[in-house]
Design a protein around this motif. Structure first.
Motif, short mmCIF file in Angstrom:
data_model
loop_
_atom_site.label_atom_id
_atom_site.label_comp_id
_atom_site.label_asym_id
_atom_site.label_seq_id
_atom_site.Cartn_x
_atom_site.Cartn_y
_atom_site.Cartn_z
N THR A 66 5.48 6.12 0.23
CA THR A 66 5.69 6.98 1.40
C THR A 66 7.04 7.65 1.36
O THR A 66 8.01 7.13 0.80
CB THR A 66 5.58 6.21 2.72
N ILE B 17 13.76 5.01 8.93
CA ILE B 17 12.89 4.55 10.01
C ILE B 17 13.69 3.71 10.98
O ILE B 17 13.58 3.85 12.19
CB ILE B 17 11.71 3.73 9.44
N THR C 107 7.58 -8.31 16.86
CA THR C 107 6.44 -8.19 15.95
C THR C 107 6.33 -6.79 15.35
O THR C 107 5.40 -6.52 14.60
CB THR C 107 5.11 -8.52 16.66
N THR C 108 7.23 -5.89 15.70
CA THR C 108 7.19 -4.55 15.11
C THR C 108 8.35 -4.41 14.13
O THR C 108 9.28 -5.22 14.15
CB THR C 108 7.38 -3.46 16.19
N PRO C 109 8.30 -3.37 13.28
CA PRO C 109 9.41 -3.18 12.35
C PRO C 109 10.74 -2.92 13.06
O PRO C 109 11.79 -3.10 12.47
CB PRO C 109 8.99 -1.95 11.54
N ALA C 110 10.69 -2.51 14.33
CA ALA C 110 11.95 -2.22 15.02
C ALA C 110 12.74 -3.50 15.29
O ALA C 110 13.97 -3.51 15.21
CB ALA C 110 11.68 -1.49 16.33
N MET D 132 0.81 -1.19 0.00
CA MET D 132 0.00 0.00 0.00
C MET D 132 0.86 1.26 0.00
O MET D 132 0.73 2.13 -0.82
CB MET D 132 -0.95 0.02 1.19
N SER D 133 1.83 1.35 0.86
CA SER D 133 2.50 2.64 1.00
C SER D 133 3.89 2.59 0.41
O SER D 133 4.86 2.94 1.06
CB SER D 133 2.54 3.06 2.44
#
Lengths: 316, 259
Positions: B5, B12, B106-109, B1-2
């Motif tokens: 961006t 990030i 579970t996060t992009p970090a 989707m992005s």
């Protein structure tokens, strides 16, 4: 539209314990999909494979067309996760946690608005360790949503919440769905599944028993009534199983549990009276999704233990 | 989707590490006990040693240096070891135990970044501690600043690296924060013995001294003492420290469990 989540023949073992035997299902865009079953039947393992936290030993998983292990970086951007019992550092404040987590994502939601939506705005400066269980749970939901995910996987969403907080959380989840987020809900609360889910996959012993709407499941089960009592003297099960209104008789210790249709209570009490058996501590329950589960999995004998035992293998 | 961006993923990731480091730093500052252990405790020892008159007299055993001169590197090693062997593994094993690492997975970090953030924060704390010890020793007790400053910085950094590798290995193997803390404490005292906390390296029998030099803290103190006295540390000690850092660091990376 292609399925949001597509799980085919998922298989996962831990050493010699099979956690997931063979699980397949698809989740459609915009629905709330429930994964329902007793503890220790592979629900959490299944969603952990979807989240990319575990590598399946067999089968195929696609989430938004991505492979959860290989396309991890992209998936974590688009999949929001609420884990069963995972916590934050005790000294981290609510506002800090939300701000920190929102910095991980390329299109984060407005974390202040999210904080308000979850009723945490007056807890902004409160440390995680000082929050109540319900507030911690709400923060955990907020963190699952802070990356503006397309899909959210929520594991044991309302476990440990009081009834009011549970209902508030359900309203919230319906609100999230209304914004177009596809939701996978792992639960062992039948009431929760009945209230929220469009479709439910019943999982037992690492297999999908059936996928249906909650109403469809209850219908399939035709469970009727459940009557429990402690007989004053032992008697032959045949007395009751011969009754046309009774479908099943089981024993739990010295308690007899009779399942049958809506006339079963009448029939049972008259037979007992005729044989001068007193039914002590008589209890009658209407069938619920829980009974549907029992009826559909055919697990009566150890059904009672199904809902309490387990966790022997640690994570399930 | 992005796909369109504006923020590229690399930016990030960088900002995630920065945010995590700031966040870990805040958490550290809220945990007074860790600050006390890292900075306060060695400082109290410094003040006690500094107040003993005989510690301030040049001694022939130590080639004209005072006992306090000899003890400053020991206190620095003490502070670095306390941070790396107890505070660091306890924090990391605690994070694993409480599911903080899993949640970040579970996060992009990702969870690796919080490890990196912890190491950075620990390093910042170690630096602060070394500066405070040197400053108080200089101002309060007229101990000379390290005469071979470059060598001292190299030795201190290698010491921190070697000790953090030990701490990471403890965190990798310990099943809980509590066990990590106890393991760290159990390793701390024998390691401090070989650093010369109770018996200065220079006073040790030569066999014991050679053995000490093979331990991380023995090598560290010898290198720091040499640099304080104005010599470039012996390569053997620097290599010993670097070897501990690399070997144990790799072992920790291989063995680290996220849950």
């Amino acid at each position: 539209m292609p399925a949001v989540i597509d799980v085919q023949q998922l298989h996962k073992r831990y050493r010699d314990t099979v956690a997931v035997e063979d699980v397949s299902f698809t989740v459609e865009p915009g629905e709330i999909f429930g994964i329902l079953g007793p503890n220790g039947t592979g629900k959490t393992t299944t969603v952990e494979c979807i989240e990319g936290l575990r590598t399946p030993d067999g089968g195929q998983i696609r989430v938004l067309g991505l492979d959860p292990r290989r396309d991890r970086a992209e998936l974590t951007q688009r999949l929001g996760v609420q884990l069963q019992d995972s916590q934050l550092p005790d000294r981290l404040q609510v506002g800090e946690a939300l701000e920190l987590y929102s910095s991980f994502y390329r299109n984060p939601a407005d974390w202040r608005a999210l904080m308000e939506l979850l009723g945490l705005e007056d807890k902004r400066k409160t440390r995680f360790g000082k929050l109540s269980g319900g507030q911690q749970q709400r923060l955990s939901i907020a963190l699952a949503l802070v990356g503006s995910p397309q899909v959210a996987v929520l594991d044991e969403l309302t476990t440990g919440l009081d009834p009011q907080a549970r209902r508030d959380t359900w309203d919230l989840i319906e609100g999230v769905r209304a914004r177009g987020v596809t939701i996978v809900l792992v639960t062992h609360f039948m009431e929760e599944a009945e209230r929220l889910c469009d479709r439910v996959a019943l999982i037992d012993a690492g297999r999908v028993v059936v996928v249906d709407t909650p109403a469809g499941l209850a219908e399939r089960a035709e469970a009727g009534q459940r009557i429990q009592f402690r007989p004053s003297v032992p008697f032959d099960d045949g007395l009751l199983t011969d009754l046309p209104d009774v479908t099943d008789v089981i024993h739990r210790g010295d308690v007899v549990v009779v399942t049958g249709n809506d006339n079963a209570l009448n029939a049972v009490t008259s037979v007992l009276a005729r044989h001068q058996i007193v039914a002590r501590q008589l209890r009658v329950e209407q069938a619920s999704l829980e009974d549907a589960f029992i009826a559909l999995t055919g697990k009566h004998a150890d059904a009672g233990q199904l809902y309490t035992a387990d966790n022997s293998t640690g994570r399930n | 989707m992005s796909v369109m961006t504006a923020t590229p993923p690399a930016a990030i990731r960088r900002s995630a590490l920065l945010r995590l480091t700031i966040s870990e730093l805040k958490l550290l500052l809220r945990e007074r006990i860790r600050i006390f252990f890292g900075i306060g405790f060695p400082l109290i020892l410094l003040i006690i040693f500094g107040s003993i008159p005989s510690f301030n007299r040049p001694s022939t055993t130590f080639g004209g240096y005072t006992t306090l001169d000899i003890y400053i590197p020991v206190l620095i090693a003490f502070s670095l070891a306390l941070l790396s062997l107890t505070a660091l593994p306890m924090a990391l094993a605690g994070y694993r135990e409480r599911g903080v690492l899993r949640r970040l997975q579970t996060t992009p970090a990702g969870a690796t970044r919080v490890l990196a953030a912890q190491l950075l924060v620990n390093l910042a704390m170690a630096t602060a501690s070394v500066i405070v010890i040197l400053a108080v020793a200089r101002i309060g007790y007229h101990v000379f600043l390290p005469r071979q400053l470059g060598g001292f910085i190299v030795a201190a950094l290698l010491t921190a690296a070697a000790l953090m590798a030990v701490g990471l290995l403890i965190a990798a193997l310990a099943p809980s924060g509590r066990v990590a803390q106890i393991t760290g404490a159990l390793l701390f005292y024998p390691m401090m013995f070989f650093a010369g906390l109770w018996l200065p390296l220079a006073s040790m029998p030569s066999g014991l001294r050679h053995f000490s030099h093979a331990t991380p803290l023995g090598a560290a103190v010898q290198a720091l003492q040499d640099a304080s006295a104005g010599h470039w540390p012996h390569p053997l000690q620097l290599v010993t420290l670097a070897a501990y850092a690399v070997v144990l660091g790799l072992a920790a990376a291989r063995l680290f469990r996220w849950e």
